[in-house]
Design an enzyme around this catalytic site. Structure first.
Site, PDB file in Angstrom:
ATOM      1  N   PHE A 155     -11.651  34.624  23.089  1.00 16.96           N
ATOM      2  CA  PHE A 155     -11.312  33.529  22.170  1.00 16.96           C
ATOM      3  C   PHE A 155     -11.572  32.154  22.766  1.00 16.96           C
ATOM      4  O   PHE A 155     -10.850  31.200  22.499  1.00 16.96           O
ATOM      5  CB  PHE A 155      -9.858  33.672  21.664  1.00 16.96           C
ATOM      6  N   CYS A 168      -7.197  34.104   7.237  1.00 16.99           N
ATOM      7  CA  CYS A 168      -5.954  34.191   8.018  1.00 16.99           C
ATOM      8  C   CYS A 168      -5.640  32.956   8.847  1.00 16.99           C
ATOM      9  O   CYS A 168      -4.697  32.237   8.549  1.00 16.99           O
ATOM     10  CB  CYS A 168      -5.996  35.434   8.906  1.00 16.99           C
ATOM     11  N   LYS A 214     -11.159  47.457  -8.901  1.00 18.11           N
ATOM     12  CA  LYS A 214     -11.028  47.849  -7.488  1.00 18.11           C
ATOM     13  C   LYS A 214     -10.589  49.299  -7.397  1.00 18.11           C
ATOM     14  O   LYS A 214     -11.097  50.072  -6.577  1.00 18.11           O
ATOM     15  CB  LYS A 214      -9.961  46.981  -6.798  1.00 18.11           C
ATOM     16  N   ASN A 274      -1.157  34.283  15.544  1.00 19.65           N
ATOM     17  CA  ASN A 274      -2.317  33.600  14.962  1.00 19.65           C
ATOM     18  C   ASN A 274      -2.381  32.137  15.398  1.00 19.65           C
ATOM     19  O   ASN A 274      -3.471  31.588  15.590  1.00 19.65           O
ATOM     20  CB  ASN A 274      -2.306  33.720  13.434  1.00 19.65           C
TER      21      ASN A 274
END
Ligand SMILES: NC(=O)c1ccc[n+]([C@@H]2O[C@H](COP(=O)([O-])OP(=O)(O)OC[C@H]3O[C@@H](n4cnc5c(N)ncnc54)[C@H](O)[C@@H]3O)[C@@H](O)[C@H]2O)c1
Ligand SMILES: O=c1ccn([C@@H]2O[C@H](COP(=O)(O)OP(=O)(O)O[C@H]3O[C@H](CO)[C@@H](O)[C@H](O)[C@H]3O)[C@@H](O)[C@H]2O)c(=O)[nH]1
Length: 447
Positions: free
Chosen positions: A260, A271, A37, A219
């Site tokens: 949403f 997540c 990476k 969340n």
């Protein structure tokens, strides 16, 4: 002198944060434990797909012609400890195998590696999403491990970026939340975020637990909103109502809002699913499990959506079994404009059908490499047209723009039967029906 910033963990969050910090004018050093990476990032290439990120990296990565040279990457903890005034910890916090709880081993390991190498006064800032109480524990560990001269201190600054919009969400956040224990920490973070603050981003200063809880509750709220509309989709299907119209109508109420409320196969990604589960697990440890029992329902409504799509597909191919049936799948990423397939509803549906004997062929504009790695036994095609060739049913599972712009007549010439199931309520049903397709979406009348 301008602050020098390090970013530890250069995945979806960290690579974006590092590039954004360079864009805000700081000298930045990114570290990851995966050397490949670091090699890629050091040459201005991004190890994942995130719109706009590669351009931003190339603008700043040292050694690239015309760059500001403000951004470098390393695998050396010594270098990072020597370099930074502010260290952002952005490593992964996945769900533990076979449990709901969060796996904190990557965060713990990052702190264990960083702390002994701090050679100058340092503010360590946690950005990863963690169970409430982690910051207090890590602050104590930092005090134990850091050399006295480093005068090391912890702050918690959760991140709210969305994949697909990561660059602009980081540069223009809708709020900045900092959990701090001193004026020094607050002052340093105000300096780091001076750019967004000047643009008017709200700056919310809290204690550690509140900062951690803001993230998991945000969340949880988003996940609840999606499961709410998906529960309404279930009722709409039973009552022959239309969940898309319903969402539009309730969304006109400002207190509810339009965002949403897209019904379909539900939420996935790195997540929402793992964060609501970790939140329930942590609440249980704290003796507050009753407060979050509704999240169990949010999770199970969400998981039911995937099973429901499999059942709709089974019905579409004749009812009994998928054996000998070809299923064309459009989409593998957990959402459009991302190559992320972590807990992707699309791949989960494709995988279930494959395991039940269906011949599944998947195409996704950006998620193919990740999908192949995660699910090597599925069939893959190089285009939407190839994915649907000979199909008995086509499933639209990730709402890429490319799929919305497909020509139903052209696809119609390739399939065995013109049946499309829209798992994201995102295609223009009239256009597909005009081209002779049976179009069926979730939570909408069959017609
Ligand atoms: N992806 C998002 O959209 C997003 C948004 C907000 C918050 N978050 C949170 O941010 C954190 C990171 O998420 P992500 O999606 O970027 O994960 P990721 O898996 O893409 O990236 C994590 C990176 O950390 C590296 N890493 C692991 N252990 C390390 C260590 N000990 N030292 C240094 N590097 C290490 C990994 O190699 C990887 O590159 C998680 O807590 C997540 O919940 C993610
Ligand atoms: O109306 C909707 C909206 C979203 N989704 C699905 O929900 C999932 C998550 O979408 P989104 O929230 O846009 O993606 P993430 O990039 O995972 O971002 C969430 O998770 C991040 C990591 O914690 C947070 O930082 C963000 O604020 C939060 O939105 C995806 O599978 C979407 O397809 C729906 O099914 N219906």
């Amino acid at each position: 002198m301008a602050l020098r910033i390090t970013v530890i963990g250069t995945g979806y969050l960290g690579a974006t944060h590092a590039a954004a910090m360079a864009e805000l004018g700081f000298e930045v050093l990114g570290l990851d434990v995966v050397p490949e990476k670091i090699e890629l990032l050091s040459t201005g290439r991004v190890p994942m797909y995130e719109p706009g990120l590669e351009d931003l990296l190339r603008k700043h990565v040292d050694g690239i012609e015309g760059s500001t040279g403000r951004l470098r990457f390393t695998t050396s903890w010594e270098e990072v400890g020597d370099f930074g005034d502010v260290h952002f910890v952005c490593v992964n916090t996945p769900q533990k195998h076979g449990e709901y709880a969060c796996d904190m081993s990557y965060v713990d390991s990052a702190f264990e590696s960083l702390a002994p190498h701090l050679t100058r006064p340092a503010l360590v800032v946690g950005k990863s999403t963690v169970p409430v109480g982690s910051a207090a524990r890590l602050a104590a560990r930092l005090a134990e491990l850091a050399p006295v001269g480093a005068d090391a201190e912890l702050a918690w600054n959760p991140e709210f970026l969305r994949e697909g919009f990561a660059v602009s969400d980081t540069l223009h956040p809708d709020r900045i939340v900092v959990g701090v224990e001193s004026e020094r920490a607050e002052k340093l973070l105000r300096e780091v975020y001076a750019g967004p603050l000047a643009e008017g981003s709200p700056f919310v200063v809290t204690d550690f637990p509140t900062a951690e809880l803001v993230k998991t509750s945000a969340n949880s709220f988003l996940a609840t909103k999606i499961s709410f509309i998906n529960a309404m989709a279930e009722v709409c299907e039973a009552a022959d109502g239309d969940v898309v119209k319903l969402a539009e109508a309730i969304g006109h109420d400002d207190r509810i809002g339009k965002k949403f409320l897209r019904a379909g196969i539900g939420f996935g990604g790195g997540c929402l699913p793992k964060d609501i589960r970790a939140f329930m697990a942590r609440a249980g440890e704290l003796g507050a499990d009753q407060a979050l029992t509704f999240l169990r329902e949010v999770d199970s409504i969400n998981m039911r959506r995937r099973g429901h799509m499999v059942e709709l597909a089974r019905e579409a191919v004749g009812g009994d079994s998928f054996l000998g049936k070809r299923v064309g799948v459009l989409g593998a990423a957990f959402k459009p404009d991302s190559d992320d397939v972590r807990d992707s509803p699309a791949l989960n549906v494709a995988g279930q059908i494959h395991l039940q004997g269906g011949q599944v062929t998947v195409f996704d504009p950006k998620g193919m490499d990740n999908a192949r790695r995660l699910f090597p036994t599925l069939g893959y095609a190089d285009s939407a047209l190839e994915a649907v060739r000979g199909a008995d049913v086509v499933l639209h599972l990730t709402e890429w723009r490319e799929f919305r712009e497909l020509d139903p007549a052209e696809l119609g010439g390739a399939v065995s039967r013109r049946i499309i199931l829209d798992g994201r309520n995102a295609l223009d049903s009239a256009v597909w029906r005009e081209a002779g397709w049976t179009y069926r979406a979730m939570g909408r009348p069959k017609a």
